[in-house]
Enzyme design. Structure first.
Site, mmCIF file in Angstrom:
data_model
loop_
_atom_site.group_PDB
_atom_site.id
_atom_site.type_symbol
_atom_site.label_atom_id
_atom_site.label_comp_id
_atom_site.label_asym_id
_atom_site.label_seq_id
_atom_site.Cartn_x
_atom_site.Cartn_y
_atom_site.Cartn_z
ATOM 1 N N ARG A 157 -2.087 7.396 9.359
ATOM 2 C CA ARG A 157 -3.289 8.180 10.058
ATOM 3 C C ARG A 157 -2.335 8.511 10.983
ATOM 4 O O ARG A 157 -3.429 10.039 11.761
ATOM 5 C CB ARG A 157 -4.448 6.815 10.796
ATOM 6 N N LYS A 199 6.600 -4.496 6.148
ATOM 7 C CA LYS A 199 5.965 -4.681 4.756
ATOM 8 C C LYS A 199 6.922 -6.137 3.432
ATOM 9 O O LYS A 199 8.183 -6.132 4.105
ATOM 10 C CB LYS A 199 5.532 -3.789 3.499
#
Length: 430
Positions: free
Chosen positions: A278, A204
């Site tokens: 996930r 990020k």
């Protein structure tokens, strides 16, 4: 002035106050002016932020307050630095408000904790210890940690967390009020517990990473929800699975192009190490499914796509079980926690194709491409029963505010914990 008594009024403030003012103060008393009946709770929240801005440290609610009016002010006036500062109305709602406030504080404080202080093991222990403190009923728990995850086949949590020197953890907690070891598990909660998310090798930006201490918001929210359900009298067996890890870069971190083989045989190509939530939830959902529970709820700060779609006021609901989805939306509405259903169909599980595995963990595009939140939910649907019966996925778009808003302080909101408690209680009574 550090202490105020607060009353509600439907009268407008005096003329010398600014137009559209919602708060007036005189001596040690303040009035909140409910002049917009269509947005009454928002008006109260705005007044709470104004009270905080005035440096008020203690408030006492006097007069005729409904329970949601008291709660709206508590949400907005409570900050990371100012807590346990409200004297509730002495009425029939006081016990519920005290219990609700304890669960909100636990959830917010855990999410707001620094990533240095909150390792995966500390997160798991904190949740287990807090739940045990709430009840005399039987609560037991176990940890699967580090290399043991690999041995037990919990490959998502293992691979996401192996880049950190602080080991990943799968917490399994059993709330069993009957003390019968053969009692049926009626529901399971699964929470994403990424205590810090650098993005891994799909790193990020600094701005995007700054608030990533909140990426364990799912774990905190399902724990807070279970705690509130217990305090409201939950009498059915519920299991909690927290999928805890740090997503960091090192010589031992998982990489793009890796293929993970899950316990149910599903193979997953890693095309984005920042789509890690996930991957860990998949293990929790499989563990929950093994219990045979009729209801499985998972919660996670999973996708930026959900926030793009809904902003930071609504949580996103996904379900293949549309009847459950509609009931859950009604529960959320009754608990004053805005939520909205986003699309999920079986074909969403095939929206992240891979030439090297059954599926990729995302699409190799910024933010996962169009429909990213639905595609993430589709990925998760591979790890519950084929039709998704009894499964609800909550993408916590409203979990955290990087800065103050007109209605809420900076930091964790805890939005969603009341909905989870309500769903556990209502679905177990059906």
């Amino acid at each position: 002035m550090s202490h105020l008594s607060i009353t509600l009024t439907t009268q407008p403030p005096a003329d010398f106050y600014a137009p559209n003012s919602v708060l007036s103060v005189e001596n040690h008393q303040a009035k909140i002016h409910l002049t917009d009946p269509e947005n009454e709770l928002a008006v109260i929240q705005k007044a709470g932020r104004q009270l905080d801005g005035l440096g008020i440290m203690q408030i006492q609610l006097i007069g005729d307050w409904q329970i949601e009016q008291q709660w709206a002010l508590a949400q907005s006036f409570t900050t990371t630095q100012k807590q346990l500062h409200i004297q509730w109305c002495d009425d029939q709602n006081k016990t519920e408000l005290i219990n609700r406030y304890e669960c909100m504080l636990f959830t917010r404080n855990l999410i707001n904790a620094t990533p240095e202080d909150l390792s995966p093991e500390v997160l798991a222990n904190s949740c287990a210890n807090w739940l045990q403190s709430l009840t005399d009923h039987s609560i037991s728990y176990s940890f699967c940690t580090g290399e043991e995850l690999k041995k037990q086949g919990w490959m998502g949590i293992y691979h996401v967390g192996r880049g950190s020197t602080r080991p990943p953890v799968l917490l399994e907690l059993d709330f069993n009020p009957t003390n019968n070891p053969n009692a049926h598990v009626s529901a399971c909660l699964v929470g994403k517990g990424i205590t810090f998310d650098s993005g891994g090798y799909s790193m990020k930006s600094s701005e995007g990473m700054l608030s990533m201490k909140c990426d364990m918001g799912g774990a905190a929210t399902v724990t807070g929800g279970l705690g509130l359900a217990i305090l409201r009298g939950l009498n059915k067996r519920v299991k909690l699975f927290l999928c805890c890890a740090e997503n960091l870069v090192s010589g031992h971190a998982y990489k793009l192009g890796d293929v993970i083989t899950y316990k149910n045989g599903t193979t997953v190509e890693i095309v984005n190490t920042d789509a890690e939530g996930r991957l860990v939830l998949a293990d929790g959902l499989m563990a929950a499914s093994e219990t045979g529970a009729e209801l499985i709820i998972d919660a996670a700060t999973l996708t930026g796509a959900a926030q793009v779609a809904l902003g930071s006021e609504y949580n996103a609901f996904f379900a293949l079980d549309k009847n459950l989805e509609q009931r859950a939306l009604k529960y959320a509405n009754s608990e004053q926690e805005p939520a909205w259903a986003l699309p999920l169909e079986k074909w969403h599980r095939n929206k992240c194709p891979s030439a090297f595995a059954d599926t990729a963990n995302s699409r190799p595009q910024k933010g996962g491409g169009g429909g990213g939140a639905s595609n993430a939910a589709g990925f998760l649907s591979r790890f519950v029963n084929e039709d998704g019966a009894g499964w609800l996925h909550i993408d916590l778009a409203a979990a955290y505010n990087p800065s103050n808003t007109p209605c809420l302080p900076a930091g964790a909101t805890a939005q969603g914990f009341r909905t989870i408690a309500k769903t556990l209680l209502e679905e177990n009574n059906n």
